[in-house]
Design an enzyme around this catalytic site. Sequence first.
Site, PDB file in Angstrom:
ATOM      1  N   GLU B  57       0.817  -1.223   0.000  1.00 15.03           N
ATOM      2  CA  GLU B  57       0.000   0.000   0.000  1.00 15.03           C
ATOM      3  C   GLU B  57       0.846   1.266   0.000  1.00 15.03           C
ATOM      4  OE1 GLU B  57      -0.294  -2.492   2.205  1.00 15.03           O
ATOM      5  OE2 GLU B  57      -2.098  -3.478   1.456  1.00 15.03           O
ATOM      6  N   PHE B  82      -5.785  -0.108   5.469  1.00 18.56           N
ATOM      7  CA  PHE B  82      -4.452  -0.171   4.840  1.00 18.56           C
ATOM      8  C   PHE B  82      -4.110   1.136   4.116  1.00 18.56           C
ATOM      9  CE2 PHE B  82      -6.197  -4.635   4.445  1.00 18.56           C
ATOM     10  CZ  PHE B  82      -5.688  -5.019   5.673  1.00 18.56           C
ATOM     11  N   ASP B 116     -14.838  -9.961   9.106  1.00 25.89           N
ATOM     12  CA  ASP B 116     -13.367  -9.889   9.144  1.00 25.89           C
ATOM     13  C   ASP B 116     -12.835  -9.408  10.500  1.00 25.89           C
ATOM     14  OD1 ASP B 116     -12.885 -10.930   6.710  1.00 25.89           O
ATOM     15  OD2 ASP B 116     -12.324  -9.055   5.719  1.00 25.89           O
ATOM     16  N   ARG B 166     -18.645  -1.430   2.641  1.00 23.74           N
ATOM     17  CA  ARG B 166     -18.855  -2.795   2.161  1.00 23.74           C
ATOM     18  C   ARG B 166     -20.345  -3.148   2.201  1.00 23.74           C
ATOM     19  NH1 ARG B 166     -19.216  -8.054   4.713  1.00 23.74           N
ATOM     20  NH2 ARG B 166     -18.704  -9.627   3.155  1.00 23.74           N
TER      21      ARG B 166
END
Lengths: 275, 309
Positions: B57, B82, B116, B166
């Site tokens: 990244e 990230f 996650d 998301r």
Amino acid sequence: MKIENPEELKKIANKIRIHIINQVYEAQSGHPGGSLSCADIMTVLYFHQMNINEKEPQALLRDRFVLSKGHCSPALYGTLVERGFIEKEELKNFRKLEGNLQGHPDRNKVPGIDMTTGSLGQGLSVANGMALASKLEHDGYRVYCMMGDGEIEEGQIWEAAMTAHKYKLDNLCAIVDYNHLQIDGNVEEVKALDNLEGKWKSFGFHVIMVDGHDIEALIDAFTTAKLTKGKPSIIIAKTIKGKGVSFMENKASWHGKAPNKEEYEKAIKELKDQS
Amino acid sequence: MEESKIATRESYGEALALLGEKRKDIVVLDADLSSATKTNLFAQKFPDRFFDIGIAEQDMMGTAAGLATCGKIPFASTFAVFAAGRAYDQIRNSICYPNLNVKICATHYGVNVGEDGATHQMLEDVGMMRALPNMTVLCPSDDVQTKWMIEEICNTKGPAYIRLARKKTPVIYNENQVFEIGKALQIGDGMDATVIATGVTVTEALKAKTELEKEGIFIRVLDVHTIKPIDRETIVKCAMETKRIITVEDHQVVGGLGSCVCEVLAEEYPCRVERMGIKDCFGKSGKSEELMQAFEIDAQAIYRKIRKN
């Protein structure tokens, strides 16, 4: 403004070294050691290799240069003065509130600076971006990126190395100013680079080892890099930190320290004697 | 009929693929997450202008900066944690300080990421990004707004950070809705409270608004899609006109929208601000809806908060 004569190039490098000492002395801060070590490389780039025009510093198809080891800005500013991008007078305001010459290069304040740098390890990624842009413009220009040997301890450099290899950036020429010293001492002791040539080879670079103070050898190295197709090149230039000033040579303590009056006068005298 | 839902990350991917046709200066970078950030839609259409930098990244942000110096408009995408977290110094020194035209489109913010868990639920990015000079910070609430935003941001020079979700959410606006960077949208004109929301919490606030109306409580919702520059005028106006100011966000209450509203009102119209958001803790694994419920940033929590007093 291409200068072919190595003797003339040596004279320019000497002038750049005098500018370096003047700036650091005047500001009473800055980084003389690594600036002096890369002065010959800067000279060959700006007076022999790069396609640039001081009258058109933003020309779309100019070659680009990223000083990833941004703390060596005195070498860049000295070079830009000699090349006609900025006035010599400006050097007096290096690192001062009233001036444009920041401690580390700022692309928005000084003509001829292609990228703002200072936080080590970031320049090679930026150079990759420029090289990719050049590819989109049908290889319109070449990109050069100078790193310090201590700097390549940063992980981002190796991420960038993989990217340069992935995109076969043969319009990119990286340079390591391999002067063997960083702030805390010898690079091999702080964090060993060990087989530097092998490292870059294994990352897919065409590696050229050269004496970073031999003008003619540097010209050959950059020319070889230019002729190398299908992969990026890196010139590992073996140099002496503090080169040109006897008491600064090979001393980590001169990484980021300004000379006092006596040291300054001695340094200038030594450099003038070499010209 | 079931309500149609779309995540703002999907709207982003579609918008970018469409925009790539008329804007040849757009290039897109990703860090091995193109199927999740939806930049793969652009990649399929314009492979020459798409760069998968791999799981790197920091390198991606630097590469984007380099492309921007040469006149390209790079969109750099990865998960928010990230982007803003791992590559903070690159965003600060190689993008914001030189004021380069890089658009960072960071997906998967907040606990709405779901399963996650904490390592992938970015809850501090708004605070980090809005502290950076030159940066514009955006967080769209629905499909229509996202598509407008992606095109509009190309016409605005300088770095931008766009927070994309998301979680699938309903379409709020119709195609004719007019948006403006830096201008919050006021939905409704109830006087009992103003709920200031951004991104996924706008839908939650609107649901609470509907429920409260049934009980004779009338609120208004402010959709703050631009967190920086913040719409000071509308926030102050609402604070003057309504009895309560409540902020709700899928972000830490420290540094995010709630903090931002407090800063504005403390300076211009001191009043009580009730902040809903993540209260100085990390997220966890679970379903998106369960987590928004557990961390009290869903419609029910907003409803309860307003009913309580």
